[in-house]
Design a protein around this motif. Sequence first.
Motif, PDB file in Angstrom:
ATOM      1  N   ARG A   1      93.846  43.658  80.821  1.00 10.20           N
ATOM      2  CA  ARG A   1      92.991  43.750  79.622  1.00 10.20           C
ATOM      3  C   ARG A   1      91.783  44.644  79.892  1.00 10.20           C
ATOM      4  N   VAL A   2      91.198  44.532  81.092  1.00 10.22           N
ATOM      5  CA  VAL A   2      90.068  45.388  81.440  1.00 10.22           C
ATOM      6  C   VAL A   2      90.478  46.854  81.434  1.00 10.22           C
ATOM      7  N   THR A   3      91.716  47.138  81.849  1.00  9.60           N
ATOM      8  CA  THR A   3      92.230  48.513  81.848  1.00  9.60           C
ATOM      9  C   THR A   3      92.160  49.143  80.466  1.00  9.60           C
ATOM     10  N   LEU A   4      92.305  48.314  79.431  1.00 11.61           N
ATOM     11  CA  LEU A   4      92.307  48.823  78.062  1.00 11.61           C
ATOM     12  C   LEU A   4      90.910  49.157  77.553  1.00 11.61           C
ATOM     13  N   LEU A   5      89.877  48.814  78.328  1.00 15.27           N
ATOM     14  CA  LEU A   5      88.507  49.051  77.877  1.00 15.27           C
ATOM     15  C   LEU A   5      88.242  50.534  77.616  1.00 15.27           C
ATOM     16  N   ALA A   6      88.583  51.375  78.576  1.00 16.36           N
ATOM     17  CA  ALA A   6      88.301  52.813  78.421  1.00 16.36           C
ATOM     18  C   ALA A   6      89.054  53.429  77.243  1.00 16.36           C
ATOM     19  N   PRO A   7      90.376  53.202  77.096  1.00 19.87           N
ATOM     20  CA  PRO A   7      91.065  53.766  75.928  1.00 19.87           C
ATOM     21  C   PRO A   7      90.495  53.277  74.598  1.00 19.87           C
ATOM     22  N   VAL A   8      90.156  51.998  74.515  1.00 20.52           N
ATOM     23  CA  VAL A   8      89.615  51.461  73.256  1.00 20.52           C
ATOM     24  C   VAL A   8      88.271  52.096  72.935  1.00 20.52           C
ATOM     25  N   VAL A   9      87.384  52.187  73.925  1.00 16.76           N
ATOM     26  CA  VAL A   9      86.072  52.797  73.699  1.00 16.76           C
ATOM     27  C   VAL A   9      86.226  54.257  73.302  1.00 16.76           C
ATOM     28  N   LEU A  10      87.150  54.956  73.950  1.00 18.61           N
ATOM     29  CA  LEU A  10      87.387  56.364  73.614  1.00 18.61           C
ATOM     30  C   LEU A  10      87.899  56.511  72.186  1.00 18.61           C
ATOM     31  N   LEU A  11      88.832  55.653  71.783  1.00 16.79           N
ATOM     32  CA  LEU A  11      89.351  55.699  70.414  1.00 16.79           C
ATOM     33  C   LEU A  11      88.257  55.405  69.397  1.00 16.79           C
ATOM     34  N   PHE A  12      87.405  54.426  69.692  1.00 19.84           N
ATOM     35  CA  PHE A  12      86.272  54.136  68.804  1.00 19.84           C
ATOM     36  C   PHE A  12      85.379  55.359  68.659  1.00 19.84           C
ATOM     37  N   SER A  13      85.077  55.989  69.792  1.00 16.39           N
ATOM     38  CA  SER A  13      84.194  57.156  69.780  1.00 16.39           C
ATOM     39  C   SER A  13      84.785  58.288  68.955  1.00 16.39           C
TER      40      SER A  13
ATOM     41  N   GLY B   1      80.347  59.687  78.924  1.00 17.47           N
ATOM     42  CA  GLY B   1      80.349  59.893  80.368  1.00 17.47           C
ATOM     43  C   GLY B   1      80.822  58.684  81.146  1.00 17.47           C
ATOM     44  N   PHE B   2      80.465  57.477  80.697  1.00 20.91           N
ATOM     45  CA  PHE B   2      80.879  56.293  81.449  1.00 20.91           C
ATOM     46  C   PHE B   2      82.382  56.051  81.341  1.00 20.91           C
ATOM     47  N   VAL B   3      83.006  56.514  80.248  1.00 18.09           N
ATOM     48  CA  VAL B   3      84.467  56.422  80.128  1.00 18.09           C
ATOM     49  C   VAL B   3      85.130  57.385  81.108  1.00 18.09           C
ATOM     50  N   VAL B   4      84.573  58.593  81.220  1.00 17.61           N
ATOM     51  CA  VAL B   4      85.073  59.564  82.195  1.00 17.61           C
ATOM     52  C   VAL B   4      84.996  58.966  83.603  1.00 17.61           C
ATOM     53  N   GLY B   5      83.855  58.347  83.920  1.00 18.80           N
ATOM     54  CA  GLY B   5      83.697  57.730  85.233  1.00 18.80           C
ATOM     55  C   GLY B   5      84.695  56.610  85.471  1.00 18.80           C
ATOM     56  N   PHE B   6      84.892  55.766  84.464  1.00 23.29           N
ATOM     57  CA  PHE B   6      85.861  54.667  84.545  1.00 23.29           C
ATOM     58  C   PHE B   6      87.261  55.213  84.844  1.00 23.29           C
ATOM     59  N   LEU B   7      87.688  56.210  84.067  1.00 25.90           N
ATOM     60  CA  LEU B   7      89.030  56.772  84.232  1.00 25.90           C
ATOM     61  C   LEU B   7      89.181  57.486  85.570  1.00 25.90           C
ATOM     62  N   ALA B   8      88.132  58.182  86.013  1.00 25.70           N
ATOM     63  CA  ALA B   8      88.189  58.900  87.288  1.00 25.70           C
ATOM     64  C   ALA B   8      88.350  57.931  88.452  1.00 25.70           C
ATOM     65  N   LEU B   9      87.587  56.840  88.442  1.00 22.68           N
ATOM     66  CA  LEU B   9      87.702  55.853  89.511  1.00 22.68           C
ATOM     67  C   LEU B   9      89.061  55.155  89.478  1.00 22.68           C
ATOM     68  N   ALA B  10      89.561  54.868  88.271  1.00 26.35           N
ATOM     69  CA  ALA B  10      90.887  54.248  88.155  1.00 26.35           C
ATOM     70  C   ALA B  10      91.969  55.174  88.700  1.00 26.35           C
ATOM     71  N   ALA B  11      91.844  56.469  88.413  1.00 27.97           N
ATOM     72  CA  ALA B  11      92.815  57.450  88.914  1.00 27.97           C
ATOM     73  C   ALA B  11      92.763  57.540  90.440  1.00 27.97           C
ATOM     74  N   LEU B  12      91.557  57.608  90.990  1.00 26.90           N
ATOM     75  CA  LEU B  12      91.410  57.676  92.452  1.00 26.90           C
ATOM     76  C   LEU B  12      91.962  56.422  93.114  1.00 26.90           C
ATOM     77  N   ASN B  13      91.711  55.267  92.497  1.00 24.98           N
ATOM     78  CA  ASN B  13      92.218  54.012  93.048  1.00 24.98           C
ATOM     79  C   ASN B  13      93.740  53.958  92.978  1.00 24.98           C
ATOM     80  N   SER B  14      94.312  54.484  91.895  1.00 27.11           N
ATOM     81  CA  SER B  14      95.768  54.513  91.740  1.00 27.11           C
ATOM     82  C   SER B  14      96.417  55.404  92.793  1.00 27.11           C
ATOM     83  N   LEU B  15      95.723  56.461  93.193  1.00 29.28           N
ATOM     84  CA  LEU B  15      96.237  57.394  94.206  1.00 29.28           C
ATOM     85  C   LEU B  15      95.987  56.895  95.627  1.00 29.28           C
TER      86      LEU B  15
END
Length: 339
Positions: free
Chosen positions: A230-242, A264-278
């Motif tokens: 559910r936390v993973t969905l935070l960034a996509p939802v905030v981006l869609l709202f924006s 910017g905080f959505v970019v940071g969220f997604l960047a850290l998630a991507a780095l963690n996934s890798l």
Amino acid sequence: MNVTALAPAALRAPVLRLPVLLPGFTIAAVVAIAAKFISEHYGAPAMLMALLLGMTLQFLSLEGRCVEGIGFTARQVLRFGVALLGARISVELLLDLGAGLIGLIVAAVAATILFGFLAGKALGKGWRFGLLTGGAVAICGASAAMAIAAVLPRDENSETDLSFTVLGVTVLSTMAMIAYPLLTGWFGFDTRTTGVFLGATIHDVAQVVGAGFSISSEAGETATLVKLIRVTLLAPVVLLFSLAIRARGLGDSVSGRRPPLMPGFVVGFLALAALNSLGLVPAALADLLADASGWALLIAIAAVGMKTSLATVLQVGGAAIALIAAETVFLAVIFVAAL
């Protein structure tokens, strides 16, 4: 050469303003530490304690040396904390649960937000309040409320609505932590299903962990995993709202500005998630960033409390209470029916 002059403008401005910002940030940090102490020694939710303690110091946000620092902490430190949440997310989390359950979680989150949006308008609370409360209930409680509030157009009720939402989801989450484990036994759920239900319906991460591990280690681990989806969905939802707000040309009634295309905080969220996934974020660093995120959000909500009048929050009205309670029940019913 002055080293400060070489820093990016986005970082340079807060550094140059540090003497002005430090008093307000410091008092918010002290409130957060007090809230954490109360939470660890007496079991009260830390977010709720930070908000309530902050409200008792509202006079500091009205005039004096702390005003600018409190405002900065309530906005920028909040965004920083949300961005750091990305360090807890990875593709591996998604693969562990399977497509069917992930699809159900996504559908339930979308349905709850839509329910909040429509019910908010029907009850006369407005679409902003409906999205704020619906997103907080659907995703991750206080953290989601703060992230969503950061991109919604601001008006004269923004601070009060955010404080009420944090207060409401935290209280409801604590009640659910106690009641939902009893309900899962009544429904006859097995251990894994119990974990799924708890992780999918309780608002805040801490209460999910408390409820899950009160039953068993397996239920606790499953509940935590589902909650992080559910936390993973935070960034996509905030981006869609924006994007939706920009597309409709809606701006703050306070500043007239629209939210940025990609916060910017959505970019940071997604960047850290991507780095963690890798696999590029070591486990120790991920834990450190998760702790930093928790502290940043706790300090930020203390500052939000300082900008809010408790009397004003209590005057939000029965419609607001009914809305956030209805959203909570709506989300729970979806998963009871599905499981």
